[in-house]
Enzyme design. Structure first.
Site, short mmCIF file in Angstrom:
data_model
loop_
_atom_site.label_atom_id
_atom_site.label_comp_id
_atom_site.label_asym_id
_atom_site.label_seq_id
_atom_site.Cartn_x
_atom_site.Cartn_y
_atom_site.Cartn_z
N LYS A 38 -24.16 -7.66 -6.86
CA LYS A 38 -24.96 -6.69 -7.64
C LYS A 38 -24.18 -5.43 -7.96
O LYS A 38 -24.42 -4.80 -8.97
CB LYS A 38 -26.25 -6.35 -6.89
N ARG A 133 -37.44 0.01 3.86
CA ARG A 133 -37.44 -0.47 2.49
C ARG A 133 -38.26 -1.76 2.55
O ARG A 133 -39.42 -1.69 2.90
CB ARG A 133 -36.02 -0.63 1.93
C1 LIG Z 1 -27.30 -4.61 -1.58
C2 LIG Z 1 -27.79 -5.54 -0.54
C3 LIG Z 1 -26.87 -6.14 0.32
C4 LIG Z 1 -25.39 -5.84 0.30
O1 LIG Z 1 -25.15 -4.53 0.70
P1 LIG Z 1 -23.66 -3.98 0.94
O2 LIG Z 1 -23.87 -2.69 1.62
O3 LIG Z 1 -23.05 -3.81 -0.41
O4 LIG Z 1 -22.93 -4.96 1.75
C5 LIG Z 1 -27.38 -7.01 1.26
N1 LIG Z 1 -28.70 -7.28 1.34
C6 LIG Z 1 -29.61 -6.72 0.52
C7 LIG Z 1 -31.04 -7.07 0.67
C8 LIG Z 1 -29.19 -5.83 -0.45
O5 LIG Z 1 -30.09 -5.28 -1.26
#
Ligand SMILES: *Cc1c(COP(=O)(O)O)cnc(C)c1O
Length: 357
Positions: A38, A133
């Site tokens: 993402k 969250r």
């Molecule tokens: C963005 C996200 C991740 C990855 O996070 P990083 O800090 O970039 O490793 C993992 N799980 C969820 C649910 C996320 O939204």
């Protein structure tokens, strides 16, 4: 070759190296790694680099990114990180192998859509462990599982949690231990085996490297540590990782000796702030053709000794200090996760790739 700017230079070899090292590290304690795209706008070439490094599941928060990667021929299993939007469940079932979920009404809609499409959709139930969250409260997990496992077209693939994204809460033995024991309770009460106990994201690194026992945690979902080579609680560098896989390049469009302090009556600037500037006397001010529409300015670190003075939508103004910047010169920056995210998303920033693995 004529390179346009602004551009982001993406070193696919460094990304693959970082991903491979993290797969090896977490794998040493039985934890698999999902590669999160993402932050790079679901870039298919980056997804391919992750797959070349040995990852097999690509995770993204947006259906549009997952569709883009599938359409580009990326051969992976896809996981949807953000809970499905109710109005998009049909596309979730069509394009996504596994989704993270926390609302029964949405899982019911996924079930109906899976039946209509004559398929099974896997879900991971997210549990709230303190970051506030997404997630079911731990006290509600067993009841929720009881309902979910009776739904046709839905396969409960596991449980998971996400910390340090919203509330900044650190993964530790206590919250990870709770997730492990909840996994055990679910399996015992319902006589099933959870394929995934997904402990979190990049922020799990310090817990992982310091804990004596990872418990039942057998998966993490990693973005930032793959792209930036850092953990995310203190932004410390992870040993052996590249921190410069992404580079932002912008071009000088004006360079003149001018005063360092604006003159006239000071009111609001482009984004509603009233700027203040220190008087450094006469300086070499250079304008770069890149701005807030392309990048998060605070996430940029120039690789040469110049200072960013400020920015508007389409310009960054720098004090060139001892560097003799001329019109047409390129200025190169290190770029943090937030700045990378925006640059990858901006249609005005050219993406260039080097060192494909
Ligand atoms: C963005 C996200 C991740 C990855 O996070 P990083 O800090 O970039 O490793 C993992 N799980 C969820 C649910 C996320 O939204």
């Amino acid at each position: 070759m004529d390179m346009t700017s602004p551009r982001i230079e993406i070193d696919l070899g460094k990304i693959a190296h970082n991903a491979g090292k993290l797969k090896e590290l977490y794998g040493s304690k039985g934890i698999s790694v999902f590669g999160v795209t993402k932050g790079v706008c679901g870039d298919p070439r980056i997804a391919d680099a992750l797959l070349k490094s040995g990852l097999s599941v690509i995770a993204d928060s947006r259906i549009a990114n997952i569709r883009k990667m599938r359409d580009a021929g990326v051969q992976a299993q896809f996981l949807l990180l953000r809970a499905p939007i109710s109005s998009q469940v049909e596309d979730v079932v069509r394009y996504v192998d596994i989704s993270l979920n926390s609302e029964l009404s949405v899982i019911e809609a996924l079930s109906a859509s899976a039946l209509a499409q004559d398929t099974t959709h896997k879900i991971i139930l997210m549990v709230e462990l303190g970051d506030l969250r997404e997630g079911i409260l731990p006290a509600d997990l067993l009841d929720t599982v009881g309902v979910v496992i009776k739904m046709d077209g839905i396969e409960l693939a596991g449980i998971g949690a996400n910390l340090a994204c919203f509330g900044g809460i650190r993964p530790d033995d206590e919250n990870m231990g709770l997730l492990s024991s909840l996994a055990g309770e679910v399996e015992e009460k319902f006589g099933l085996t959870l394929e995934f106990v997904s402990g979190g994201n990049t922020a799990n690194y310090l817990w992982f490297t310091s804990t004596d026992d990872v418990g039942r945690i057998n998966n993490v979902r990693l973005g930032e540590s793959i792209y930036q080579g850092t953990e995310s609680l203190h932004r410390d560098v992870i040993p052996g990782q590249f921190t410069d896989a992404f580079t932002l390049v912008a071009e000088v469009i004006e360079s003149k000796i001018k005063p360092s302090k604006p003159h006239g009556e000071v009111c609001q600037a482009a984004f509603g702030n009233v700027p203040e500037f220190e008087d450094r006397g006469e300086i070499r001010r250079a304008l770069l053709a890149v701005g807030v529409q392309d990048v998060v300015i605070s996430g940029l670190t120039p690789r040469r000794d110049i200072d960013i003075l400020g920015a508007s939508s389409d310009h960054i103004v720098v004090d060139a200090k001892q560097v003799d910047l001329k019109v047409g010169d390129e200025v190169v920056f290190d770029i943090d996760y937030g700045a990378m995210l925006r640059a990858m998303t901006s249609p005005y920033v050219e993406k260039t790739y080097v060192n494909a693995p």
